[in-house]
Design a protein around this motif. Structure first.
Motif, PDB file in Angstrom:
ATOM      1  N   GLU B   1       0.846  -1.203   0.000  1.00 37.59           N
ATOM      2  CA  GLU B   1       0.000   0.000   0.000  1.00 37.59           C
ATOM      3  C   GLU B   1       0.879   1.250   0.000  1.00 37.59           C
ATOM      4  N   ASP B   2       0.548   2.180  -0.867  1.00 34.57           N
ATOM      5  CA  ASP B   2       1.325   3.418  -0.945  1.00 34.57           C
ATOM      6  C   ASP B   2       1.131   4.261   0.313  1.00 34.57           C
ATOM      7  N   GLN B   3       2.213   4.934   0.711  1.00 32.10           N
ATOM      8  CA  GLN B   3       2.133   5.807   1.885  1.00 32.10           C
ATOM      9  C   GLN B   3       2.830   7.122   1.598  1.00 32.10           C
ATOM     10  N   VAL B   4       2.216   8.201   2.059  1.00 27.29           N
ATOM     11  CA  VAL B   4       2.776   9.541   1.899  1.00 27.29           C
ATOM     12  C   VAL B   4       2.707  10.243   3.249  1.00 27.29           C
ATOM     13  N   THR B   5       3.868  10.709   3.719  1.00 24.47           N
ATOM     14  CA  THR B   5       3.943  11.377   5.020  1.00 24.47           C
ATOM     15  C   THR B   5       4.558  12.748   4.830  1.00 24.47           C
ATOM     16  N   GLN B   6       3.845  13.766   5.272  1.00 26.93           N
ATOM     17  CA  GLN B   6       4.347  15.123   5.138  1.00 26.93           C
ATOM     18  C   GLN B   6       4.749  15.676   6.502  1.00 26.93           C
ATOM     19  N   SER B   7       5.848  16.433   6.511  1.00 30.05           N
ATOM     20  CA  SER B   7       6.303  17.066   7.743  1.00 30.05           C
ATOM     21  C   SER B   7       6.910  18.429   7.433  1.00 30.05           C
ATOM     22  N   PRO B   8       6.812  19.363   8.395  1.00 30.69           N
ATOM     23  CA  PRO B   8       6.013  19.241   9.604  1.00 30.69           C
ATOM     24  C   PRO B   8       4.521  19.360   9.298  1.00 30.69           C
ATOM     25  N   GLU B   9       3.673  19.088  10.287  1.00 27.64           N
ATOM     26  CA  GLU B   9       2.233  19.262  10.080  1.00 27.64           C
ATOM     27  C   GLU B   9       1.890  20.732   9.953  1.00 27.64           C
ATOM     28  N   ALA B  10       2.593  21.572  10.714  1.00 26.32           N
ATOM     29  CA  ALA B  10       2.364  23.009  10.677  1.00 26.32           C
ATOM     30  C   ALA B  10       3.700  23.724  10.778  1.00 26.32           C
ATOM     31  N   LEU B  11       3.796  24.865  10.116  1.00 28.79           N
ATOM     32  CA  LEU B  11       5.042  25.610  10.083  1.00 28.79           C
ATOM     33  C   LEU B  11       4.725  27.095  10.108  1.00 28.79           C
ATOM     34  N   ARG B  12       5.347  27.787  11.058  1.00 28.93           N
ATOM     35  CA  ARG B  12       5.176  29.241  11.150  1.00 28.93           C
ATOM     36  C   ARG B  12       6.497  29.893  10.775  1.00 28.93           C
ATOM     37  N   LEU B  13       6.455  30.804   9.836  1.00 31.67           N
ATOM     38  CA  LEU B  13       7.644  31.515   9.394  1.00 31.67           C
ATOM     39  C   LEU B  13       7.409  33.013   9.448  1.00 31.67           C
ATOM     40  N   GLN B  14       8.498  33.736   9.638  1.00 30.10           N
ATOM     41  CA  GLN B  14       8.433  35.178   9.468  1.00 30.10           C
ATOM     42  C   GLN B  14       8.597  35.473   7.983  1.00 30.10           C
ATOM     43  N   SER B  20      11.878  24.645   4.205  1.00 33.43           N
ATOM     44  CA  SER B  20      11.514  23.534   3.325  1.00 33.43           C
ATOM     45  C   SER B  20      10.441  22.670   3.957  1.00 33.43           C
ATOM     46  N   LEU B  21       9.552  22.162   3.116  1.00 34.19           N
ATOM     47  CA  LEU B  21       8.546  21.191   3.529  1.00 34.19           C
ATOM     48  C   LEU B  21       8.948  19.838   2.966  1.00 34.19           C
ATOM     49  N   ASN B  22       8.690  18.786   3.757  1.00 36.15           N
ATOM     50  CA  ASN B  22       9.118  17.450   3.357  1.00 36.15           C
ATOM     51  C   ASN B  22       7.935  16.556   3.021  1.00 36.15           C
ATOM     52  N   CYS B  23       8.122  15.699   2.023  1.00 36.78           N
ATOM     53  CA  CYS B  23       7.130  14.695   1.653  1.00 36.78           C
ATOM     54  C   CYS B  23       7.873  13.382   1.460  1.00 36.78           C
ATOM     55  N   SER B  24       7.711  12.451   2.393  1.00 30.64           N
ATOM     56  CA  SER B  24       8.327  11.131   2.282  1.00 30.64           C
ATOM     57  C   SER B  24       7.308  10.142   1.743  1.00 30.64           C
ATOM     58  N   TYR B  25       7.763   9.249   0.861  1.00 32.52           N
ATOM     59  CA  TYR B  25       6.775   8.369   0.242  1.00 32.52           C
ATOM     60  C   TYR B  25       7.327   6.970   0.011  1.00 32.52           C
ATOM     61  N   THR B  26       6.405   6.012  -0.002  1.00 33.31           N
ATOM     62  CA  THR B  26       6.664   4.673  -0.527  1.00 33.31           C
ATOM     63  C   THR B  26       5.546   4.393  -1.515  1.00 33.31           C
ATOM     64  N   VAL B  27       5.927   3.906  -2.693  1.00 35.03           N
ATOM     65  CA  VAL B  27       4.931   3.755  -3.758  1.00 35.03           C
ATOM     66  C   VAL B  27       5.295   2.585  -4.646  1.00 35.03           C
ATOM     67  N   SER B  28       4.277   1.923  -5.154  1.00 36.27           N
ATOM     68  CA  SER B  28       4.487   0.814  -6.078  1.00 36.27           C
ATOM     69  C   SER B  28       4.522   1.351  -7.494  1.00 36.27           C
ATOM     70  N   GLY B  29       5.712   1.709  -7.931  1.00 38.07           N
ATOM     71  CA  GLY B  29       5.843   2.201  -9.300  1.00 38.07           C
ATOM     72  C   GLY B  29       5.425   3.656  -9.435  1.00 38.07           C
ATOM     73  N   LEU B  30       6.355   4.568  -9.204  1.00 34.29           N
ATOM     74  CA  LEU B  30       6.017   5.990  -9.217  1.00 34.29           C
ATOM     75  C   LEU B  30       5.822   6.470 -10.647  1.00 34.29           C
ATOM     76  N   ARG B  31       4.632   7.002 -10.922  1.00 33.36           N
ATOM     77  CA  ARG B  31       4.385   7.632 -12.222  1.00 33.36           C
ATOM     78  C   ARG B  31       4.552   9.136 -12.121  1.00 33.36           C
ATOM     79  N   GLY B  32       4.421   9.675 -10.903  1.00 38.96           N
ATOM     80  CA  GLY B  32       4.582  11.109 -10.732  1.00 38.96           C
ATOM     81  C   GLY B  32       4.305  11.504  -9.299  1.00 38.96           C
ATOM     82  N   LEU B  33       4.918  12.599  -8.864  1.00 41.67           N
ATOM     83  CA  LEU B  33       4.654  13.155  -7.538  1.00 41.67           C
ATOM     84  C   LEU B  33       4.135  14.563  -7.750  1.00 41.67           C
ATOM     85  N   PHE B  34       2.993  14.861  -7.139  1.00 40.30           N
ATOM     86  CA  PHE B  34       2.348  16.152  -7.323  1.00 40.30           C
ATOM     87  C   PHE B  34       2.441  16.987  -6.052  1.00 40.30           C
ATOM     88  N   TRP B  35       2.604  18.294  -6.231  1.00 39.54           N
ATOM     89  CA  TRP B  35       2.445  19.254  -5.150  1.00 39.54           C
ATOM     90  C   TRP B  35       1.261  20.154  -5.474  1.00 39.54           C
TER      91      TRP B  35
END
Lengths: 114, 109
Positions: B1-14, B20-35
């Motif tokens: 099963e594909d999994q996508v984990t984003q971090s941090p959940e919330a970010l406050r900046l001046q 930078s925002l992170n997106c970690s993933y495991t996928v069965s055959g990546l066709r593309g990653l979207f933002w």
């Protein structure tokens, strides 16, 4: 790209009633999807709307609760039936364009069930 | 099963503070990653598609990069109007799209 419109943009409904959401795309698309986004959550796929055949539903979603129509390549409807407060969500129509497989989303329908 | 984990959940900046925002993933055959960017009460707005490791794409103050296990969305000198939730999603070989939980970004003036 694809321009997607949804009607209504928002609605407040009573428990036990049904609401039909319309999705119109500015070009013909093969793949059309319906998503639900509950408050503070990410997107969950409800079903893939297939033109000329029955929709394909994801686990946890059934046709009796979320009937879908797809009469042509630019239009689809999603009905939320026998609503309860747990159905309060944003419902999103989405299409995937050929070539790049990019998936675009409509503006959403914000549904509140009292 | 594909999994996508984003971090941090919330970010406050001046304003002007790059991050930078992170997106970690495991996928069965990546066709593309979207933002996507999502403003409150609206549908996700497409930003980028990345197809293979090493690929980079830029749009104004945003730059997306991709490795075999994760993607980063770099925000340079952000402005208050960049405040939104940023969603990452992977498209797999089975033609399914899986979304992460999103990162809520708030940029203060």
């Amino acid at each position: 790209s694809a321009v997607i419109s949804q009607k209504p943009s928002r609605d407040i409904c009573q428990r036990g009633t049904s609401l039909t959401i319309q999705c119109q795309v500015d070009s013909q698309v093969t793949m059309m999807f319906w998503y639900r986004q509950q408050p503070g959550q990410s997107l969950t796929l409800i079903a893939t709307a297939n033109q000329g055949s029955e929709a394909t539903y994801e686990s946890g979603f059934v046709i009796d609760k979320f009937p879908i129509s797809r009469p042509n390549l630019t239009f689809s409807t999603l009905t939320v039936s026998n609503m309860s407060p747990e159905d309060s969500s944003i419902y999103l129509c989405s299409v995937r364009t050929g070539g790049t497989d990019t998936q675009y989303f409509g503006p959403g329908t914000r549904l509140t069930v009292l | 099963e594909d999994q996508v984990t984003q971090s941090p959940e919330a970010l406050r900046l001046q304003e002007g503070e790059s991050s930078s925002l992170n997106c970690s993933y495991t996928v069965s055959g990546l066709r593309g990653l979207f933002w996507y960017r999502q403003d409150p009460g609206k549908g996700p707005e497409f930003l980028f598609t990345l197809y293979s490791a090493g690929e980079e794409k830029e749009k104004e103050r945003l730059k997306a990069t991709l490795t075999k296990k994760e993607s980063f969305l770099h925000i340079t000198a952000p402005k208050p109007e960049d405040s939104a939730t940023y969603l990452c999603a992977v498209h797999n070989a089975g033609n399914m799209l899986t979304f992460g939980g999103g990162t809520r970004l708030m940029v203060k003036p």
